[in-house]
Design a protein around this motif. Structure first.
Motif, PDB file in Angstrom:
ATOM      1  N   PHE A  93       5.373  -1.131  -2.484  1.00 29.75           N
ATOM      2  CA  PHE A  93       4.586  -2.215  -3.147  1.00 29.75           C
ATOM      3  C   PHE A  93       4.278  -3.558  -2.034  1.00 29.75           C
ATOM      4  O   PHE A  93       3.120  -3.997  -1.907  1.00 29.75           O
ATOM      5  CB  PHE A  93       5.222  -2.766  -4.361  1.00 29.75           C
ATOM      6  CG  PHE A  93       4.486  -3.684  -5.217  1.00 29.75           C
ATOM      7  CD1 PHE A  93       3.161  -3.796  -5.570  1.00 29.75           C
ATOM      8  CD2 PHE A  93       5.364  -4.953  -5.476  1.00 29.75           C
ATOM      9  CE1 PHE A  93       2.639  -4.942  -6.338  1.00 29.75           C
ATOM     10  CE2 PHE A  93       4.710  -6.129  -6.180  1.00 29.75           C
ATOM     11  CZ  PHE A  93       3.649  -6.014  -6.417  1.00 29.75           C
ATOM     12  N   ARG A  94       5.321  -3.927  -1.693  1.00 34.08           N
ATOM     13  CA  ARG A  94       5.404  -4.919  -0.529  1.00 34.08           C
ATOM     14  C   ARG A  94       4.431  -4.580   0.758  1.00 34.08           C
ATOM     15  O   ARG A  94       3.945  -5.313   1.010  1.00 34.08           O
ATOM     16  CB  ARG A  94       6.831  -5.192   0.174  1.00 34.08           C
ATOM     17  CG  ARG A  94       7.578  -5.711  -1.141  1.00 34.08           C
ATOM     18  CD  ARG A  94       7.154  -6.921  -1.709  1.00 34.08           C
ATOM     19  NE  ARG A  94       7.996  -7.225  -2.945  1.00 34.08           N
ATOM     20  CZ  ARG A  94       7.668  -8.263  -4.013  1.00 34.08           C
ATOM     21  NH1 ARG A  94       6.458  -8.673  -3.625  1.00 34.08           N
ATOM     22  NH2 ARG A  94       8.559  -8.316  -4.811  1.00 34.08           N
ATOM     23  N   GLN A  95       4.426  -3.065   0.960  1.00 34.50           N
ATOM     24  CA  GLN A  95       3.595  -2.736   2.284  1.00 34.50           C
ATOM     25  C   GLN A  95       2.154  -2.890   1.767  1.00 34.50           C
ATOM     26  O   GLN A  95       1.166  -3.161   2.715  1.00 34.50           O
ATOM     27  CB  GLN A  95       4.174  -1.223   2.793  1.00 34.50           C
ATOM     28  CG  GLN A  95       5.256  -1.220   3.163  1.00 34.50           C
ATOM     29  CD  GLN A  95       5.754   0.410   3.339  1.00 34.50           C
ATOM     30  OE1 GLN A  95       4.985   1.414   2.941  1.00 34.50           O
ATOM     31  NE2 GLN A  95       6.767   0.462   4.243  1.00 34.50           N
ATOM     32  N   TYR A  96       1.707  -2.516   0.601  1.00 35.60           N
ATOM     33  CA  TYR A  96       0.277  -2.870   0.047  1.00 35.60           C
ATOM     34  C   TYR A  96       0.111  -4.507  -0.236  1.00 35.60           C
ATOM     35  O   TYR A  96      -1.086  -4.750  -0.783  1.00 35.60           O
ATOM     36  CB  TYR A  96       0.111  -2.112  -1.345  1.00 35.60           C
ATOM     37  CG  TYR A  96      -0.125  -0.508  -0.821  1.00 35.60           C
ATOM     38  CD1 TYR A  96      -1.646  -0.230  -1.001  1.00 35.60           C
ATOM     39  CD2 TYR A  96       0.766   0.426  -0.820  1.00 35.60           C
ATOM     40  CE1 TYR A  96      -1.810   1.177  -0.590  1.00 35.60           C
ATOM     41  CE2 TYR A  96       0.512   1.631  -0.428  1.00 35.60           C
ATOM     42  CZ  TYR A  96      -0.876   2.017  -0.340  1.00 35.60           C
ATOM     43  OH  TYR A  96      -1.500   3.215  -0.098  1.00 35.60           O
ATOM     44  N   PHE A 104      -3.980  -2.999  -8.133  1.00 38.55           N
ATOM     45  CA  PHE A 104      -4.847  -1.634  -8.165  1.00 38.55           C
ATOM     46  C   PHE A 104      -5.650  -1.539  -6.671  1.00 38.55           C
ATOM     47  O   PHE A 104      -6.154  -2.428  -6.318  1.00 38.55           O
ATOM     48  CB  PHE A 104      -5.715  -1.781  -9.154  1.00 38.55           C
ATOM     49  CG  PHE A 104      -6.666  -0.436  -9.511  1.00 38.55           C
ATOM     50  CD1 PHE A 104      -6.140   0.615 -10.426  1.00 38.55           C
ATOM     51  CD2 PHE A 104      -7.786  -0.198  -8.687  1.00 38.55           C
ATOM     52  CE1 PHE A 104      -6.944   1.529 -10.844  1.00 38.55           C
ATOM     53  CE2 PHE A 104      -8.323   0.841  -9.068  1.00 38.55           C
ATOM     54  CZ  PHE A 104      -8.042   1.832  -9.974  1.00 38.55           C
ATOM     55  N   HIS A 105      -5.305  -0.598  -5.864  1.00 35.82           N
ATOM     56  CA  HIS A 105      -5.684  -0.400  -4.558  1.00 35.82           C
ATOM     57  C   HIS A 105      -6.729   0.787  -4.395  1.00 35.82           C
ATOM     58  O   HIS A 105      -6.404   2.055  -4.847  1.00 35.82           O
ATOM     59  CB  HIS A 105      -4.740  -0.456  -3.480  1.00 35.82           C
ATOM     60  CG  HIS A 105      -3.762  -1.649  -3.789  1.00 35.82           C
ATOM     61  ND1 HIS A 105      -3.960  -2.635  -2.903  1.00 35.82           N
ATOM     62  CD2 HIS A 105      -2.717  -1.743  -4.513  1.00 35.82           C
ATOM     63  CE1 HIS A 105      -2.964  -3.616  -3.109  1.00 35.82           C
ATOM     64  NE2 HIS A 105      -2.274  -2.883  -4.192  1.00 35.82           N
ATOM     65  N   VAL A 106      -7.747   0.510  -3.580  1.00 34.79           N
ATOM     66  CA  VAL A 106      -8.553   1.768  -3.370  1.00 34.79           C
ATOM     67  C   VAL A 106      -8.821   1.954  -1.732  1.00 34.79           C
ATOM     68  O   VAL A 106      -8.955   0.910  -0.882  1.00 34.79           O
ATOM     69  CB  VAL A 106      -9.825   1.579  -3.834  1.00 34.79           C
ATOM     70  CG1 VAL A 106     -11.011   2.658  -3.500  1.00 34.79           C
ATOM     71  CG2 VAL A 106     -10.067   1.522  -5.488  1.00 34.79           C
ATOM     72  N   LEU A 107      -8.475   3.183  -1.119  1.00 30.60           N
ATOM     73  CA  LEU A 107      -8.629   3.305   0.192  1.00 30.60           C
ATOM     74  C   LEU A 107      -8.938   4.675   0.488  1.00 30.60           C
ATOM     75  O   LEU A 107      -8.965   5.832  -0.192  1.00 30.60           O
ATOM     76  CB  LEU A 107      -7.266   3.076   0.819  1.00 30.60           C
ATOM     77  CG  LEU A 107      -6.017   3.900   0.579  1.00 30.60           C
ATOM     78  CD1 LEU A 107      -5.131   3.992   1.821  1.00 30.60           C
ATOM     79  CD2 LEU A 107      -5.391   3.371  -0.380  1.00 30.60           C
ATOM     80  N   GLU A 113      -9.366   2.473   7.566  1.00 32.81           N
ATOM     81  CA  GLU A 113      -9.629   1.419   7.045  1.00 32.81           C
ATOM     82  C   GLU A 113      -8.491   0.919   6.213  1.00 32.81           C
ATOM     83  O   GLU A 113      -7.586   1.408   5.635  1.00 32.81           O
ATOM     84  CB  GLU A 113     -10.876   1.278   6.035  1.00 32.81           C
ATOM     85  CG  GLU A 113     -11.945   1.652   6.740  1.00 32.81           C
ATOM     86  CD  GLU A 113     -12.502   0.415   7.683  1.00 32.81           C
ATOM     87  OE1 GLU A 113     -12.378  -0.607   7.100  1.00 32.81           O
ATOM     88  OE2 GLU A 113     -13.080   0.491   8.960  1.00 32.81           O
ATOM     89  N   ARG A 114      -8.373  -0.705   5.773  1.00 30.53           N
ATOM     90  CA  ARG A 114      -7.441  -1.293   5.011  1.00 30.53           C
ATOM     91  C   ARG A 114      -7.438  -0.924   3.506  1.00 30.53           C
ATOM     92  O   ARG A 114      -8.653  -1.040   3.313  1.00 30.53           O
ATOM     93  CB  ARG A 114      -7.081  -2.611   5.392  1.00 30.53           C
ATOM     94  CG  ARG A 114      -6.767  -2.990   6.766  1.00 30.53           C
ATOM     95  CD  ARG A 114      -6.639  -4.550   7.089  1.00 30.53           C
ATOM     96  NE  ARG A 114      -5.879  -5.152   6.123  1.00 30.53           N
ATOM     97  CZ  ARG A 114      -4.292  -5.309   6.336  1.00 30.53           C
ATOM     98  NH1 ARG A 114      -3.666  -4.525   7.320  1.00 30.53           N
ATOM     99  NH2 ARG A 114      -3.444  -5.868   5.508  1.00 30.53           N
ATOM    100  N   PRO A 115      -6.519  -0.920   2.787  1.00 31.11           N
ATOM    101  CA  PRO A 115      -6.733  -0.642   1.185  1.00 31.11           C
ATOM    102  C   PRO A 115      -7.662  -1.907   0.734  1.00 31.11           C
ATOM    103  O   PRO A 115      -7.229  -2.981   1.211  1.00 31.11           O
ATOM    104  CB  PRO A 115      -5.416  -0.787   0.565  1.00 31.11           C
ATOM    105  CG  PRO A 115      -4.689  -0.280   1.805  1.00 31.11           C
ATOM    106  CD  PRO A 115      -5.056  -0.666   2.997  1.00 31.11           C
ATOM    107  N   VAL A 116      -8.427  -1.701  -0.250  1.00 30.28           N
ATOM    108  CA  VAL A 116      -9.135  -2.844  -1.071  1.00 30.28           C
ATOM    109  C   VAL A 116      -8.698  -2.993  -2.403  1.00 30.28           C
ATOM    110  O   VAL A 116      -8.279  -1.979  -3.101  1.00 30.28           O
ATOM    111  CB  VAL A 116     -10.722  -2.500  -1.448  1.00 30.28           C
ATOM    112  CG1 VAL A 116     -11.403  -3.243  -2.136  1.00 30.28           C
ATOM    113  CG2 VAL A 116     -11.321  -2.101   0.289  1.00 30.28           C
TER     114      VAL A 116
END
Length: 228
Positions: A93-96, A104-107, A113-116
Motif C-alpha cells: 500500500f505504501r509502495q503505491y 484504486f490504481h490502474v497500470l 509507466e507509473r500507476p494511475v
C-alpha cells in the motif's frame, strides 16, 4: 411486517460488496496478478480498501457491481487488498503511495509507466459509474499510448503497432492510438513506396478525426495523403 422484511433483504443485498470471484486477493494475489499482466501486456487494477471505510463500501456497491464498470474490468487483471490485515499488504500500500481509503490504481505493468490513481469521489460531486468506467479505460489506454510512442521513437514500429492494438481493445475511442497507427503506416509507406501502407495510414487518420475532429496531427497527415 412482510414489507419491512423485504426491505431489509433488499438493503442487505445492496450493502454487499462486489463478487470477488474474478479478483485475486492479498499480497500473494498481487504478485500473481502483476506477473500475469506483465506476461500478457494486460492492464492491472489494484484496489486497497478497509472494512470500516464508508467510501470503500460505496465504491464496492455503486461502482464495482455496476454493469459497465464490470465490463470494463472484465479483461483486466484485478487484485483487492486490505492493508490493515497484513504487514506485506500494508507495505505494498505504501509502495503505491497510499495514504487513505479507497485507493484504486490502474497500470499496464509491461509498459513501465507509473500507476494511475483514480477515484469517482470528487469535491465537485461523484462521477457516474459510466464516467468511472471511462476513466479506467482512459488510464489504461494512456499507458499503452505512451508505451507505443516510446517504441515508435526507438524504431520498433511493429512493437508499437501491437501495443496500439491492445490499447484499442480497452478503449475503442482512443483517437491518439489511431493517429499513431496512421503515423507509423505513413512513414512505412513513404519509405517503402508502399501504397497499401499509405491507405492504412489514411484510414487510421480518418478514424482518429471521427473521434476527435480537432486532432491536428491527423488532419495534417490526412492532408498529405489527399491525392491517394
Amino acid at each position: 411486517m412482510a414489507l419491512v422484511f423485504l426491505l431489509l433483504i433488499a438493503n442487505s443485498a445492496i450493502a454487499q460488496p462486489p463478487s470477488w470471484s474474478d479478483w485475486r486477493h492479498g499480497y500473494l494475489g498481487h504478485s500473481r496478478a502483476h506477473a500475469a499482466a506483465e506476461r500478457s501486456s494486460a492492464p492491472l487494477v489494484v484496489y486497497f480498501h478497509a472494512d470500516w471505510c464508508g467510501w470503500c463500501r460505496k465504491l464496492n456497491t455503486r461502482y464495482l457491481r455496476e454493469g459497465e464498470v464490470r465490463s470494463t474490468l472484465s479483461g483486466m487483471q484485478k487484485v483487492e487488498l486490505e492493508p490493515e490485515k497484513g504487514a506485506s499488504e500494508n507495505k505494498l500500500f505504501r509502495q503505491y503511495g497510499g495514504s487513505g481509503f479507497p485507493s484504486f490504481h490502474v497500470l499496464v505493468p509491461a509498459s513501465g509507466e507509473r500507476p494511475v490513481k483514480l477515484s469517482p469521489f470528487k469535491r465537485s460531486g461523484e462521477w457516474s459509474p459510466a464516467r468511472f468506467a471511462q476513466a479506467i479505460r482512459e488510464a489504461a489506454s494512456g499507458q499503452y499510448n505512451r508505451w507505443a510512442h516510446r517504441l515508435e521513437r526507438n524504431g520498433d514500429r511493429d512493437g508499437a503497432l501491437k501495443v496500439l492494438e491492445a490499447a484499442l481493445e480497452y478503449d475503442s475511442g482512443n483517437a491518439y492510438a489511431f493517429y499513431l497507427q496512421g503515423l507509423i503506416h505513413h512513414k512505412t509507406g513513404h519509405e517503402q513506396r508502399d501504397v497499401a501502407s499509405l491507405r492504412r495510414a489514411k484510414a487510421a487518420y480518418e478514424r482518429a478525426l471521427a473521434l476527435d475532429p480537432g486532432h491536428r496531427g491527423s488532419r495534417e497527415g490526412l492532408a498529405a495523403l489527399r491525392d491517394l
